[in-house]
Design a protein around this motif. Structure first.
Motif, PDB file in Angstrom:
ATOM      1  N   VAL A 171      -4.310  -7.960   5.317  1.00 43.83           N
ATOM      2  CA  VAL A 171      -4.201  -6.513   5.478  1.00 43.83           C
ATOM      3  C   VAL A 171      -3.045  -5.956   4.662  1.00 43.83           C
ATOM      4  O   VAL A 171      -1.911  -6.439   4.738  1.00 43.83           O
ATOM      5  N   ILE A 172      -3.336  -4.932   3.894  1.00 39.68           N
ATOM      6  CA  ILE A 172      -2.336  -4.155   3.175  1.00 39.68           C
ATOM      7  C   ILE A 172      -2.341  -2.758   3.776  1.00 39.68           C
ATOM      8  O   ILE A 172      -3.404  -2.229   4.142  1.00 39.68           O
ATOM      9  N   GLY A 173      -1.161  -2.159   3.919  1.00 42.43           N
ATOM     10  CA  GLY A 173      -1.107  -0.848   4.564  1.00 42.43           C
ATOM     11  C   GLY A 173      -0.102   0.070   3.914  1.00 42.43           C
ATOM     12  O   GLY A 173       0.906  -0.373   3.346  1.00 42.43           O
ATOM     13  N   ASP A 190       0.427  -7.811   6.009  1.00 43.30           N
ATOM     14  CA  ASP A 190       0.737  -8.726   4.909  1.00 43.30           C
ATOM     15  C   ASP A 190       1.517  -8.047   3.784  1.00 43.30           C
ATOM     16  O   ASP A 190       2.369  -8.672   3.150  1.00 43.30           O
ATOM     17  N   ARG A 191       1.220  -6.791   3.514  1.00 44.88           N
ATOM     18  CA  ARG A 191       1.873  -6.091   2.397  1.00 44.88           C
ATOM     19  C   ARG A 191       1.991  -4.620   2.756  1.00 44.88           C
ATOM     20  O   ARG A 191       1.002  -3.970   3.109  1.00 44.88           O
ATOM     21  N   ALA A 192       3.220  -4.107   2.724  1.00 42.40           N
ATOM     22  CA  ALA A 192       3.461  -2.691   2.995  1.00 42.40           C
ATOM     23  C   ALA A 192       3.654  -1.947   1.683  1.00 42.40           C
ATOM     24  O   ALA A 192       4.372  -2.408   0.796  1.00 42.40           O
ATOM     25  N   VAL A 193       3.019  -0.794   1.562  1.00 43.57           N
ATOM     26  CA  VAL A 193       3.112   0.040   0.366  1.00 43.57           C
ATOM     27  C   VAL A 193       3.816   1.339   0.738  1.00 43.57           C
ATOM     28  O   VAL A 193       3.318   2.103   1.571  1.00 43.57           O
ATOM     29  N   LEU A 194       4.967   1.584   0.156  1.00 45.08           N
ATOM     30  CA  LEU A 194       5.678   2.851   0.347  1.00 45.08           C
ATOM     31  C   LEU A 194       5.002   3.888  -0.548  1.00 45.08           C
ATOM     32  O   LEU A 194       5.294   3.973  -1.741  1.00 45.08           O
ATOM     33  N   TYR A 195       4.092   4.655   0.029  1.00 43.72           N
ATOM     34  CA  TYR A 195       3.212   5.475  -0.796  1.00 43.72           C
ATOM     35  C   TYR A 195       3.947   6.566  -1.554  1.00 43.72           C
ATOM     36  O   TYR A 195       3.426   7.107  -2.539  1.00 43.72           O
ATOM     37  N   VAL A 201      -3.188   2.529  -4.930  1.00 46.22           N
ATOM     38  CA  VAL A 201      -4.377   1.929  -5.543  1.00 46.22           C
ATOM     39  C   VAL A 201      -3.970   0.731  -6.406  1.00 46.22           C
ATOM     40  O   VAL A 201      -4.582  -0.345  -6.339  1.00 46.22           O
ATOM     41  N   ALA A 202      -2.923   0.893  -7.199  1.00 47.53           N
ATOM     42  CA  ALA A 202      -2.435  -0.218  -8.022  1.00 47.53           C
ATOM     43  C   ALA A 202      -1.954  -1.372  -7.150  1.00 47.53           C
ATOM     44  O   ALA A 202      -2.200  -2.547  -7.460  1.00 47.53           O
ATOM     45  N   ALA A 203      -1.285  -1.042  -6.032  1.00 48.59           N
ATOM     46  CA  ALA A 203      -0.807  -2.081  -5.121  1.00 48.59           C
ATOM     47  C   ALA A 203      -1.972  -2.839  -4.502  1.00 48.59           C
ATOM     48  O   ALA A 203      -1.933  -4.065  -4.352  1.00 48.59           O
ATOM     49  N   VAL A 204      -3.025  -2.119  -4.153  1.00 45.32           N
ATOM     50  CA  VAL A 204      -4.212  -2.760  -3.583  1.00 45.32           C
ATOM     51  C   VAL A 204      -4.861  -3.684  -4.602  1.00 45.32           C
ATOM     52  O   VAL A 204      -5.275  -4.809  -4.281  1.00 45.32           O
ATOM     53  N   ARG A 205      -4.960  -3.228  -5.837  1.00 45.67           N
ATOM     54  CA  ARG A 205      -5.557  -4.068  -6.884  1.00 45.67           C
ATOM     55  C   ARG A 205      -4.764  -5.361  -7.052  1.00 45.67           C
ATOM     56  O   ARG A 205      -5.332  -6.447  -7.173  1.00 45.67           O
ATOM     57  N   ASP A 206      -3.443  -5.232  -7.029  1.00 46.21           N
ATOM     58  CA  ASP A 206      -2.604  -6.416  -7.153  1.00 46.21           C
ATOM     59  C   ASP A 206      -2.789  -7.344  -5.949  1.00 46.21           C
ATOM     60  O   ASP A 206      -2.908  -8.570  -6.106  1.00 46.21           O
ATOM     61  N   GLU A 230     -11.101   4.545  -4.799  1.00 47.88           N
ATOM     62  CA  GLU A 230     -10.751   3.749  -5.987  1.00 47.88           C
ATOM     63  C   GLU A 230     -10.224   2.362  -5.606  1.00 47.88           C
ATOM     64  O   GLU A 230     -10.182   1.466  -6.446  1.00 47.88           O
ATOM     65  N   ALA A 231      -9.815   2.195  -4.349  1.00 51.22           N
ATOM     66  CA  ALA A 231      -9.206   0.937  -3.914  1.00 51.22           C
ATOM     67  C   ALA A 231     -10.216  -0.038  -3.315  1.00 51.22           C
ATOM     68  O   ALA A 231      -9.849  -1.132  -2.899  1.00 51.22           O
ATOM     69  N   VAL A 232     -11.487   0.354  -3.255  1.00 54.42           N
ATOM     70  CA  VAL A 232     -12.521  -0.470  -2.620  1.00 54.42           C
ATOM     71  C   VAL A 232     -13.303  -1.235  -3.679  1.00 54.42           C
ATOM     72  O   VAL A 232     -13.703  -0.673  -4.698  1.00 54.42           O
TER      73      VAL A 232
END
Length: 327
Positions: A171-173, A190-195, A201-206, A230-232
């Protein structure tokens, strides 16, 4: 049983948080098929705000808001098992929760195991049933799936993160601050994104090896939902479960495919709970998750009379975890 005066928070007309009015009102005896519950806590959710503004119209006004709570059954109407009286119960999906005492359809009352506290149940029922709906009905989650959860440190976000992790997902959030990132990570993210600092979207791709996630859950709406698509990954799904940032403009089906080949769902938990069997199944699944160790972080507890302040805090994004009202 005679009528009694109880404290309630009523909505006489749609509007902003100032429209909420604290009142003393007569509560009739429970009707056939109902129980009377003295509440220990009531949950505050975004659906309450949507009800207050009229985005999700109510059957009639004035109305008492709130669709989630927990307490003790004080009385039972006709056609109700009298053994429910005295039981600790929780519920979701029944309007009228912003009250010290309320009447509730007996089929909504879910008996709480001794090890589950009132505040945990009041902060979990609606969100847990939402998670069950999303991961068992809307798109059954499989071990190894990747999932994106927006507002991962919010009340629903923390439940979704823990639920998905328990089912074997990665899970990324997205979160709005470093403190919220730490909170979500402590609950298994698992991975936090400071939006505000990163392109999610780039973080999700990575995170997903360039593929995108199998499943994205978006309660933000507005332009965020368009970016979420775009992240799906191809043949994955985005579920739109709210619109904190505003309504979404009409979507061109070309945004979903065939180039992207993704699905978009707009599921509603209130509709899901309208089926008694699904409701009970979701409630049982929630209690099972709580018994297995799912943690409900109570970010703030306020007196029932401060319901308007609770709404303002939620709308301003000033809360983490679950927000409760205490009679």
């Amino acid at each position: 049983m005679s009528k009694s005066l109880v404290q309630q928070v009523a909505l006489p007309a749609y509007g902003d948080a100032a429209a909420l009015q604290v009142q003393q009102a007569e509560l009739p005896p429970p009707a056939p098929g109902e129980v009377r519950v003295r509440q220990a806590a009531a949950g505050v959710n975004f659906v309450d705000i949507y009800h207050r503004t009229g985005l999700y119209p109510l059957p009639a006004l004035p109305a008492v808001l709130g669709v989630e709570g927990a307490g003790v059954v004080e009385a039972a109407g006709a056609d109700v098992d009298p053994q429910l009286v005295g039981q600790r119960v929780a519920y979701a999906g029944a309007l009228g929760g912003y009250a010290a005492v309320r009447n509730l359809p007996a089929q909504r009352a879910v008996v709480l195991p001794d090890g589950i506290a009132f505040e945990q149940a009041a902060g979990a029922m609606l969100r847990g049933i939402t998670a069950h709906m999303l991961f068992s009905y809307v798109r059954p989650l499989r071990a190894g799936d990747t999932v994106l959860v927006h507002a991962a440190a919010g009340g629903l976000g923390l439940v979704l993160v823990q639920w998905a992790k328990a089912m074997g997902a990665r899970v990324i959030g997205t979160v709005g601050s470093r403190a919220k990132a730490q909170l979500a990570l402590a609950h298994g993210l698992d991975r936090a994104v400071l939006y505000r600092e990163e392109d999610f979207v780039a973080a999700v791709r990575d995170f997903s090896g360039g593929e995108g996630v199998h499943y994205a859950i978006d309660g933000i709406g507005g332009e965020t939902l368009l970016r979420t698509l775009e992240a799906v990954r191809p043949y994955g799904m985005a579920a739109s479960v709210g619109q904190v940032a505003g309504q979404v403009a009409p979507l061109d089906p070309a945004l979903l495919g065939p180039a992207r080949s993704i699905a978009l769902s707009r599921p509603g938990v209130m509709r899901f709970m309208s089926d008694p069997q699904r409701y009970r199944e979701g409630a049982d699944a929630t209690l099972a998750r709580l018994a297995a160790g799912m943690r409900i972080m109570i970010g703030k507890e306020l007196p029932l009379a401060d319901a308007a302040h609770a709404h303002r805090m939620l709308e301003a994004g000033e809360t983490t975890g679950s927000l409760l009202l205490r009679p």
